[in-house]
Write a protein that holds these residues in place. Structure first.
Motif, PDB file in Angstrom:
ATOM      1  N   SER A   1      17.205 -12.546  -8.189  1.00  0.00           N
ATOM      2  CA  SER A   1      16.176 -13.159  -8.919  1.00  0.00           C
ATOM      3  C   SER A   1      14.923 -13.125  -8.667  1.00  0.00           C
ATOM      4  N   MET A   2      14.600 -12.856  -7.199  1.00  0.00           N
ATOM      5  CA  MET A   2      13.477 -12.786  -6.414  1.00  0.00           C
ATOM      6  C   MET A   2      13.447 -11.928  -5.010  1.00  0.00           C
ATOM      7  N   ILE A   3      12.470 -11.212  -4.636  1.00  0.00           N
ATOM      8  CA  ILE A   3      12.300 -10.239  -3.564  1.00  0.00           C
ATOM      9  C   ILE A   3      11.059 -11.110  -2.997  1.00  0.00           C
ATOM     10  N   HIS A   4      11.108 -10.947  -1.597  1.00  0.00           N
ATOM     11  CA  HIS A   4       9.728 -11.224  -0.889  1.00  0.00           C
ATOM     12  C   HIS A   4       9.792 -10.508   0.310  1.00  0.00           C
ATOM     13  N   ALA A   5       8.589 -10.133   0.558  1.00  0.00           N
ATOM     14  CA  ALA A   5       8.180  -9.328   1.605  1.00  0.00           C
ATOM     15  C   ALA A   5       6.903  -9.996   2.297  1.00  0.00           C
ATOM     16  N   ASP A   6       7.091  -9.655   3.518  1.00  0.00           N
ATOM     17  CA  ASP A   6       5.481  -9.801   4.281  1.00  0.00           C
ATOM     18  C   ASP A   6       5.360  -8.887   5.536  1.00  0.00           C
ATOM     19  N   ASN A   7       4.308  -8.786   6.120  1.00  0.00           N
ATOM     20  CA  ASN A   7       3.797  -7.955   7.304  1.00  0.00           C
ATOM     21  C   ASN A   7       4.199  -8.469   8.556  1.00  0.00           C
ATOM     22  N   GLY A   8       4.428  -9.764   8.581  1.00  0.00           N
ATOM     23  CA  GLY A   8       4.198 -10.446   9.791  1.00  0.00           C
ATOM     24  C   GLY A   8       3.173 -10.887  10.418  1.00  0.00           C
ATOM     25  N   GLY A   9       1.943 -10.718   9.707  1.00  0.00           N
ATOM     26  CA  GLY A   9       0.547 -11.006  10.214  1.00  0.00           C
ATOM     27  C   GLY A   9      -0.091  -9.973  11.019  1.00  0.00           C
ATOM     28  N   GLY A  10      -1.332 -10.214  11.212  1.00  0.00           N
ATOM     29  CA  GLY A  10      -2.187  -9.301  12.126  1.00  0.00           C
ATOM     30  C   GLY A  10      -3.116  -8.542  11.433  1.00  0.00           C
ATOM     31  N   TYR A  11      -3.242  -8.638  10.076  1.00  0.00           N
ATOM     32  CA  TYR A  11      -4.230  -7.455   9.428  1.00  0.00           C
ATOM     33  C   TYR A  11      -5.496  -8.106   9.233  1.00  0.00           C
ATOM     34  N   SER A  12      -6.576  -7.287   9.211  1.00  0.00           N
ATOM     35  CA  SER A  12      -7.828  -7.967   8.936  1.00  0.00           C
ATOM     36  C   SER A  12      -8.224  -7.863   7.210  1.00  0.00           C
ATOM     37  N   ARG A  13      -8.932  -8.510   6.882  1.00  0.00           N
ATOM     38  CA  ARG A  13      -9.291  -8.646   5.364  1.00  0.00           C
ATOM     39  C   ARG A  13      -9.369  -7.242   4.854  1.00  0.00           C
ATOM     40  N   LYS A  14      -9.857  -6.353   5.525  1.00  0.00           N
ATOM     41  CA  LYS A  14     -10.291  -5.109   4.993  1.00  0.00           C
ATOM     42  C   LYS A  14      -8.989  -4.385   4.844  1.00  0.00           C
ATOM     43  N   ASP A  15      -8.153  -4.465   5.550  1.00  0.00           N
ATOM     44  CA  ASP A  15      -6.860  -3.687   5.672  1.00  0.00           C
ATOM     45  C   ASP A  15      -6.173  -4.346   4.661  1.00  0.00           C
ATOM     46  N   CYS A  16      -6.038  -5.597   4.428  1.00  0.00           N
ATOM     47  CA  CYS A  16      -5.443  -6.263   3.162  1.00  0.00           C
ATOM     48  C   CYS A  16      -5.928  -5.886   2.006  1.00  0.00           C
ATOM     49  N   LEU A  17      -7.048  -5.658   1.741  1.00  0.00           N
ATOM     50  CA  LEU A  17      -7.709  -5.137   0.503  1.00  0.00           C
ATOM     51  C   LEU A  17      -7.290  -3.844   0.351  1.00  0.00           C
ATOM     52  N   GLU A  18      -7.379  -2.878   1.204  1.00  0.00           N
ATOM     53  CA  GLU A  18      -6.952  -1.531   1.127  1.00  0.00           C
ATOM     54  C   GLU A  18      -5.461  -1.488   0.596  1.00  0.00           C
ATOM     55  N   ILE A  19      -4.538  -2.220   1.387  1.00  0.00           N
ATOM     56  CA  ILE A  19      -3.204  -2.096   1.063  1.00  0.00           C
ATOM     57  C   ILE A  19      -2.965  -2.635  -0.459  1.00  0.00           C
ATOM     58  N   ILE A  20      -3.503  -3.809  -0.656  1.00  0.00           N
ATOM     59  CA  ILE A  20      -3.484  -4.239  -2.154  1.00  0.00           C
ATOM     60  C   ILE A  20      -3.864  -3.322  -3.054  1.00  0.00           C
ATOM     61  N   ASN A  21      -5.001  -2.662  -2.920  1.00  0.00           N
ATOM     62  CA  ASN A  21      -5.629  -1.587  -3.679  1.00  0.00           C
ATOM     63  C   ASN A  21      -4.616  -0.239  -3.993  1.00  0.00           C
ATOM     64  N   GLU A  22      -3.954  -0.130  -2.835  1.00  0.00           N
ATOM     65  CA  GLU A  22      -2.819   1.159  -2.896  1.00  0.00           C
ATOM     66  C   GLU A  22      -1.532   0.457  -3.644  1.00  0.00           C
ATOM     67  N   LEU A  23      -1.337  -0.714  -3.452  1.00  0.00           N
ATOM     68  CA  LEU A  23      -0.244  -1.336  -4.163  1.00  0.00           C
ATOM     69  C   LEU A  23      -0.529  -1.480  -5.839  1.00  0.00           C
ATOM     70  N   ASN A  24      -1.502  -1.718  -5.821  1.00  0.00           N
ATOM     71  CA  ASN A  24      -2.155  -1.896  -7.306  1.00  0.00           C
ATOM     72  C   ASN A  24      -1.881  -0.497  -8.026  1.00  0.00           C
ATOM     73  N   ASP A  25      -2.513   0.607  -7.376  1.00  0.00           N
ATOM     74  CA  ASP A  25      -2.479   1.855  -7.807  1.00  0.00           C
ATOM     75  C   ASP A  25      -0.965   2.218  -8.231  1.00  0.00           C
ATOM     76  N   TYR A  26      -0.064   1.873  -7.425  1.00  0.00           N
ATOM     77  CA  TYR A  26       1.287   2.075  -7.323  1.00  0.00           C
ATOM     78  C   TYR A  26       2.114   1.548  -8.534  1.00  0.00           C
ATOM     79  N   TYR A  27       1.934   0.479  -8.658  1.00  0.00           N
ATOM     80  CA  TYR A  27       2.666  -0.575  -9.270  1.00  0.00           C
ATOM     81  C   TYR A  27       2.007  -0.242 -10.660  1.00  0.00           C
ATOM     82  N   LEU A  28       0.875  -0.115 -11.056  1.00  0.00           N
ATOM     83  CA  LEU A  28       0.082   0.076 -12.246  1.00  0.00           C
ATOM     84  C   LEU A  28       0.593   1.542 -12.796  1.00  0.00           C
ATOM     85  N   ASP A  29       0.553   2.676 -12.200  1.00  0.00           N
ATOM     86  CA  ASP A  29       1.047   4.006 -12.289  1.00  0.00           C
ATOM     87  C   ASP A  29       2.430   4.064 -12.811  1.00  0.00           C
ATOM     88  N   LYS A  30       3.447   3.240 -12.189  1.00  0.00           N
ATOM     89  CA  LYS A  30       4.682   3.249 -12.273  1.00  0.00           C
ATOM     90  C   LYS A  30       5.351   2.321 -13.510  1.00  0.00           C
TER      91      LYS A  30
END
Length: 195
Positions: free
Chosen positions: A69-98
């Protein structure tokens, strides 16, 4: 059903088979569900792009059913705001494409958090049958993906989280027209009477 949307290679709505995973911990949580922490290294055979960003992985299912019913994942911390934005943008592209045939997206961005909500609607979600007016009650659930980068305490770093679940509409989400106010009793308030 709008099943099959995955996070880290695990599909929402599938049956959770404990023999296919290496469990770190399984514990009951309030609401009648189990939270199963999974050893992510055990998923190497079916890694997908979303799994490379996350360190910790949890799967939720009810005590009476093994349906995920639910899946949760996290990176354990330690990312910069810039890193997070880049990853979110990549995940955005992946999910919207698929899965992006039917979706809405909402973004909240402030100093402490970045929050992206994706609502994936099943095909013909808004179609109601003229022959069966109760067909709207049989609607398949909306799948929600939540990507969140939140500031860690006393640090400049952020923790990146992803959560995938079935959206459930609350009374607070309904418009006034959708609320059934006929059950409410109104009372006449009288002020200034003396006895």
């Amino acid at each position: 059903m709008n099943k099959g949307i995955e996070l880290c290679g695990i599909k929402l709505g599938d049956t959770f088979d404990e023999n296919k995973f290496k469990l770190i911990k399984k514990e009951p949580i309030p609401g009648g569900d189990y939270m199963c922490s999974i050893d992510k290294s055990f998923l190497k055979g079916r890694m997908v792009s979303s799994s490379t960003y996350f360190k910790n992985l949890n799967v939720f299912h009810s005590m009476g059913s093994k349906e995920i019913s639910m899946i949760h994942a996290d990176n354990g911390g330690g990312y910069s705001r810039k890193d997070c934005l880049e990853i979110i943008n990549e995940l955005n592209d992946y999910y919207l494409d698929k899965y992006g045939d039917h979706y809405d997206m909402y973004v909240q961005d402030n100093e402490k958090t970045l929050c992206y909500f994706y609502y994936f609607y099943p095909p013909n979600y808004n179609v109601i049958s003229f022959d069966d007016p109760k067909s709207s009650e049989l609607k398949e659930p909306i799948t929600t993906l939540w990507l969140l980068a939140s500031q860690e305490k006393f640090q400049e770093y952020k923790t990146l989280e992803a959560m995938l679940w079935y959206y459930q509409e609350d009374e607070d989400d309904k418009t006034p027209e959708e609320l059934d106010n006929t059950k409410e009793k109104t009372f006449l308030k009288v002020a200034g009477l003396r006895q």
